[in-house]
Write a protein that holds these residues in place. Sequence first.
Motif, PDB file in Angstrom:
ATOM      1  N   ALA A  41     -50.389  75.062  75.874  1.00  0.00           N
ATOM      2  CA  ALA A  41     -51.724  74.751  76.391  1.00  0.00           C
ATOM      3  C   ALA A  41     -52.801  75.092  75.357  1.00  0.00           C
ATOM      4  O   ALA A  41     -53.748  74.322  75.162  1.00  0.00           O
ATOM      5  CB  ALA A  41     -51.973  75.507  77.688  1.00  0.00           C
ATOM      6  N   GLU A  42     -52.656  76.229  74.682  1.00  0.00           N
ATOM      7  CA  GLU A  42     -53.634  76.614  73.657  1.00  0.00           C
ATOM      8  C   GLU A  42     -53.624  75.631  72.496  1.00  0.00           C
ATOM      9  O   GLU A  42     -54.681  75.238  71.996  1.00  0.00           O
ATOM     10  CB  GLU A  42     -53.334  78.021  73.143  1.00  0.00           C
ATOM     11  N   SER A  44     -52.635  72.468  72.482  1.00  0.00           N
ATOM     12  CA  SER A  44     -53.162  71.158  72.869  1.00  0.00           C
ATOM     13  C   SER A  44     -54.677  71.205  73.009  1.00  0.00           C
ATOM     14  O   SER A  44     -55.362  70.247  72.659  1.00  0.00           O
ATOM     15  CB  SER A  44     -52.523  70.664  74.160  1.00  0.00           C
ATOM     16  N   GLU A  45     -55.205  72.309  73.498  1.00  0.00           N
ATOM     17  CA  GLU A  45     -56.660  72.446  73.599  1.00  0.00           C
ATOM     18  C   GLU A  45     -57.287  72.453  72.214  1.00  0.00           C
ATOM     19  O   GLU A  45     -58.328  71.821  71.996  1.00  0.00           O
ATOM     20  CB  GLU A  45     -57.018  73.733  74.346  1.00  0.00           C
ATOM     21  N   ALA A  46     -56.648  73.131  71.267  1.00  0.00           N
ATOM     22  CA  ALA A  46     -57.169  73.176  69.899  1.00  0.00           C
ATOM     23  C   ALA A  46     -57.168  71.790  69.271  1.00  0.00           C
ATOM     24  O   ALA A  46     -58.125  71.415  68.574  1.00  0.00           O
ATOM     25  CB  ALA A  46     -56.343  74.145  69.055  1.00  0.00           C
ATOM     26  N   VAL A  48     -57.414  68.874  70.820  1.00  0.00           N
ATOM     27  CA  VAL A  48     -58.474  68.087  71.443  1.00  0.00           C
ATOM     28  C   VAL A  48     -59.839  68.513  70.911  1.00  0.00           C
ATOM     29  O   VAL A  48     -60.692  67.676  70.621  1.00  0.00           O
ATOM     30  CB  VAL A  48     -58.414  68.210  72.985  1.00  0.00           C
ATOM     31  N   GLN A  49     -60.049  69.819  70.746  1.00  0.00           N
ATOM     32  CA  GLN A  49     -61.324  70.299  70.224  1.00  0.00           C
ATOM     33  C   GLN A  49     -61.545  69.815  68.793  1.00  0.00           C
ATOM     34  O   GLN A  49     -62.655  69.425  68.427  1.00  0.00           O
ATOM     35  CB  GLN A  49     -61.385  71.817  70.282  1.00  0.00           C
ATOM     36  N   ARG A  58     -64.526  79.507  72.516  1.00  0.00           N
ATOM     37  CA  ARG A  58     -64.556  79.424  73.957  1.00  0.00           C
ATOM     38  C   ARG A  58     -64.926  80.715  74.560  1.00  0.00           C
ATOM     39  O   ARG A  58     -64.740  81.757  74.140  1.00  0.00           O
ATOM     40  CB  ARG A  58     -63.172  79.055  74.442  1.00  0.00           C
TER      41      ARG A  58
END
Length: 58
Positions: A41-42, A44-46, A48-49, A58
């Motif tokens: 999750a971390e 994939s968030e990175a 996208v960012q 964040r």
Amino acid sequence: MPTCKQCNNDVDELKSVKVGGKTKKMCEDCADRAAEEGAVAEESEAVVQNMMGFKGRR
């Protein structure tokens, strides 16, 4: 014998793991699975960012 609240199996000992800001007690297998899901999750968030050009924390 303690019981894991995630998989309802009897285990020798429970591990305390932080999941989503909360500390939960679970068996080692469930703890490893939760750690993997958190890492994915971390990452994939990175991604996208970075795609969106987000520069901050964040």
